[in-house]
Enzyme design. Structure first.
Site, mmCIF file in Angstrom:
data_model
loop_
_atom_site.group_PDB
_atom_site.id
_atom_site.type_symbol
_atom_site.label_atom_id
_atom_site.label_comp_id
_atom_site.label_asym_id
_atom_site.label_seq_id
_atom_site.Cartn_x
_atom_site.Cartn_y
_atom_site.Cartn_z
ATOM 1 C CB THR A 172 6.961 4.846 -4.249
ATOM 2 O OG1 THR A 172 6.250 3.614 -4.021
ATOM 3 C CG2 THR A 172 6.464 5.483 -5.530
ATOM 4 C CB VAL A 190 8.344 -0.140 3.999
ATOM 5 C CG1 VAL A 190 9.296 -0.854 3.048
ATOM 6 C CG2 VAL A 190 8.850 -0.269 5.437
ATOM 7 C CB CYS A 191 4.556 1.244 0.368
ATOM 8 S SG CYS A 191 4.151 -0.444 0.883
ATOM 9 C CG ASP A 192 6.290 7.684 1.583
ATOM 10 O OD1 ASP A 192 7.497 8.016 1.558
ATOM 11 O OD2 ASP A 192 5.362 8.500 1.544
ATOM 12 C CB SER A 232 -0.935 0.031 1.206
ATOM 13 O OG SER A 232 -1.695 1.229 1.188
#
EC number: 1.11.1.24
Length: 166
Positions: free
Chosen positions: A64, A59-61, A54
């Protein structure tokens, strides 16, 4: 199949594991404007596909943002970030985060990408964290299924693989 955990708990991945040397499976996901995007949409280019559970999590932020920063050093490489977040949420997040070199794509509709690449988490209807590099001939040249979904991928290895695939 890759053995993946999410916050320490084992999860079941749907689909087939992709390996280096495989022909990249096709998929249909949605762009931020709801238009369909397939593997063929970027035919003839090297693709680095960053898969995140998500976009709105730490971590996804970071993942990306890291690949967005790397984009300026990657000639002829298209960077795609795939999650099950709605296209509207991805667009809002990209605008707020200043992400302009990575294309975010949503697999929320039917998990086409998740099942084709073996990253759909059955229990959560999220995608497991992974990175794939596909060369301009649609051959998979790099695969990383991150064993713990809340951990970071090996950014340097993925970026080097994308450079080498050119």
């Amino acid at each position: 199949m890759a053995s993946i955990t999410f916050k320490g708990n084992p999860v079941t991945l749907l689909g087939s594991e992709v390996k280096v040397g495989d022909k990249a499976p096709n998929f249909t996901v949605l762009a931020n404007d709801l238009s369909p995007v397939t593997l063929d949409s970027s035919k003839g280019q090297v693709r680095l596909i960053s898969v995140v559970p998500s976009i709105d999590t730490g971590v996804c932020d970071a993942q990306t943002r890291r690949f967005n920063e790397a984009a300026s050093s990657l000639d002829n490489v298209q960077i795609l970030t795939v999650s099950v977040d709605l296209p509207f949420a991805q667009k809002r997040w990209c605008g707020a985060a200043g992400i302009d070199k990575v294309q975010t794509l949503s697999d929320h509709r039917d998990l086409s990408f998740g099942e084709a690449y073996g990253v759909a988490i059955q229990e959560l209807r999220l995608l497991a964290r992974a990175v794939f590099v596909i060369d301009s001939n649609d051959t998979v040249t790099y695969v990383e299924y991150v064993s713990e979904a809340t951990d970071h991928p090996n950014y340097e290895a993925a970026i080097e693989a994308a450079k080498a695939a050119n």
